[in-house]
Design a protein around this motif. Structure first.
Motif, short mmCIF file in Angstrom:
data_model
loop_
_atom_site.label_atom_id
_atom_site.label_comp_id
_atom_site.label_asym_id
_atom_site.label_seq_id
_atom_site.Cartn_x
_atom_site.Cartn_y
_atom_site.Cartn_z
N ASN A 9 36.99 3.44 50.95
CA ASN A 9 35.60 3.74 51.32
C ASN A 9 34.73 2.48 51.35
OD1 ASN A 9 35.16 3.12 48.64
ND2 ASN A 9 34.55 5.18 48.03
N GLU A 10 35.36 1.32 51.43
CA GLU A 10 34.61 0.08 51.30
C GLU A 10 33.66 -0.18 52.47
OE1 GLU A 10 37.42 -3.02 51.00
OE2 GLU A 10 38.39 -2.63 52.92
N HIS A 11 33.85 0.48 53.60
CA HIS A 11 33.02 0.21 54.77
C HIS A 11 31.87 1.22 54.93
CE1 HIS A 11 35.65 -2.98 56.02
NE2 HIS A 11 36.69 -2.17 56.05
N ILE A 12 31.78 2.20 54.06
CA ILE A 12 30.74 3.23 54.22
C ILE A 12 29.35 2.61 54.13
CG2 ILE A 12 29.71 5.23 53.07
CD1 ILE A 12 32.57 6.15 52.44
N PHE A 15 27.70 1.12 57.23
CA PHE A 15 27.08 2.03 58.18
C PHE A 15 25.85 2.72 57.60
CE2 PHE A 15 31.41 1.53 59.65
CZ PHE A 15 31.26 1.46 61.04
N GLY A 16 25.34 2.17 56.50
CA GLY A 16 24.15 2.75 55.89
C GLY A 16 24.43 3.89 54.95
N GLY A 17 25.68 4.13 54.63
CA GLY A 17 26.04 5.23 53.76
C GLY A 17 26.16 4.82 52.31
N ASP A 18 26.25 5.81 51.46
CA ASP A 18 26.38 5.60 50.02
C ASP A 18 27.79 6.02 49.62
OD1 ASP A 18 26.35 5.65 47.27
OD2 ASP A 18 24.47 6.76 47.09
N PRO A 19 28.65 5.09 49.23
CA PRO A 19 30.03 5.46 48.89
C PRO A 19 30.15 6.35 47.66
CG PRO A 19 29.60 3.14 48.37
CD PRO A 19 28.41 3.64 49.14
N SER A 20 29.04 6.52 46.94
CA SER A 20 29.08 7.43 45.79
C SER A 20 28.61 8.83 46.18
CB SER A 20 28.19 6.89 44.67
OG SER A 20 26.81 6.97 45.02
N GLN A 21 28.30 9.05 47.45
CA GLN A 21 27.80 10.36 47.87
C GLN A 21 28.29 10.66 49.28
OE1 GLN A 21 23.96 11.21 46.44
NE2 GLN A 21 23.49 12.78 47.95
#
Length: 384
Positions: A9-12, A15-21
């Motif tokens: 999930n390192e690229h989330i 793209f402006g995303g939160d890898p914890s959610q």
């Protein structure tokens, strides 16, 4: 405090995303994949919510999307026939592999028995289904499961002909004889409609059986079991009662409302089949384009409400947006719809109306077709 990313999930964040959610969601076969990922222990922690739209199961081709093949079963049913169909049979294992590598890719993916189903590989999937009674691996995340009102309309075969009967139609759709016989012998539960077109009446009935036997009953049984056994922390259920196009193997006339005065694109207030995939335009907010014009004002409102609910679940794992959030952004249509409809409450054993019916206006309902599901041998307690 920054979240340490993993290789999965390192690229989330890029793209402006939160890898914890992270919320995963998919429709049709994608919903089957969501169901399988919920049972994949190696994926736990990489996502934090899940939405399965029109997960398949039960009878016919739909069964394999909720009950998985072993590798051996998949090879016997699909792999070996594929090898033979492309001319690579009757060889040693090494020669088979070399032969397959020389076959054009399109020939492989176009073969009539191409393997395309989830298998228990004993690494990612270790059980032959998502264990909804707490007996096996299941990601402990909030979920939404739902279906289209007439999800099965597209999967019960071609439109009936003058020689069709309920028996031939259901057997042709992959229902076993004993279940077909049980349906035919239960006209009080599966009555034949009495419209002006006898063939459409028969199709209406087979669509209902297909929807129950391949979507609605298996998903309701799943939801009831996971609530009973507290498999997921929160569970939401819906039925989409408004549809736009969708999967249309039998032609657009089946899945589109009839054209009427003042409704050149169809009147959604008139009877039509709410077909498989018919929610996609709404929940992606892509209606109103030249290729997908609004049919009535409620198409726009339903799209706004669907986007706001799905987005709210992704943000908060609750599909009811807060009033303050909606008001601050001027989302007046959603604010008014939800003011009248109230909150979409999670499924619990004590909630008598867990099913959110998605149309304008929104409404709530108990689970549906309980007696019909029992006739189809997928009762509400199917999973215990």
């Amino acid at each position: 405090m920054p979240i340490e990313a993993t290789s999965s999930n390192e690229h989330i964040a890029d793209f402006g995303g939160d890898p914890s959610q992270v919320t995963i969601f998919g429709g049709s076969a994608g919903a089957g994949s969501v169901r399988a990922i919920l049972a994949t222990k190696l994926a736990f922690g990489l996502f934090h919510g899940a939405i399965a739209q029109s997960n398949l199961g039960g009878y016919g081709f739909a069964s394999t999307y909720s009950k998985y093949f072993t590798i051996e079963e998949s090879f016997t049913s699909f792999g070996e026939p594929l090898i033979n169909s492309v001319g690579c049979g009757n060889r040693t294992d090494a020669d088979v592999l070399a032969c397959l590598r020389a076959v054009p890719a399109m020939a492989l993916v176009s073969a009539p028995t191409v393997p395309s189903f989830i298998v228990v590989d004993r690494k990612f999937l270790t059980t032959d289904q998502l264990e909804v009674n707490g007996a096996g691996p299941a990601a402990h995340v909030p979920v939404i499961f739902g279906w289209m009102r007439d999800d099965g309309a597209d999967f019960v075969g071609a439109l009936p002909t003058v020689n069709s009967t309920l028996t031939t139609a259901l057997l042709g759709a992959g229902f076993p004889f004993n279940i077909t016989e049980a349906v035919v012998n239960s006209p009080h539960l599966f009555p034949l409609p009495s419209g002006s077109d006898p063939l459409l009446d028969l199709y209406n009935l087979t669509s209902r059986v297909g929807t129950d036997g391949e979507f609605k009953c298996i998903d309701q049984a799943t939801l009831i079991a996971v609530a009973k056994h507290k498999v997921f922390p929160t569970i939401y259920a819906y039925q989409f009662d408004r549809s736009y196009d969708g999967f249309e193997p039998n032609g657009p006339a089946v899945c589109q409302p009839p054209i009427a005065p003042r409704f050149p694109n169809g009147n959604p207030s008139l009877p039509y089949f709410r077909c498989h995939g018919g929610e996609i335009f709404f929940m992606f907010g892509s209606l109103g384009q030249d290729s997908a014009p609004f049919r009535d004002p409620n198409d726009l409102i339903m799209s706004q409400v669907a986007v706001d609910m799905w987005s709210s679940f992704a943000r908060t794992f609750n599909p009811t947006p807060s009033t303050a959030f909606l008001v601050a952004r001027g989302y007046t249509n959603t604010t008014e719809v939800l003011r009248k409809a109230g909150k979409w409450k999670p499924l619990t054993p004590e909630n008598p109306t867990p099913l959110r019916l998605l149309d304008i206006p929104l409404s709530l309902s108990p689970f549906l077709e309980e007696e019909q599901c029992s006739v189809l041998a997928i009762p509400f307690n199917f999973y215990g």
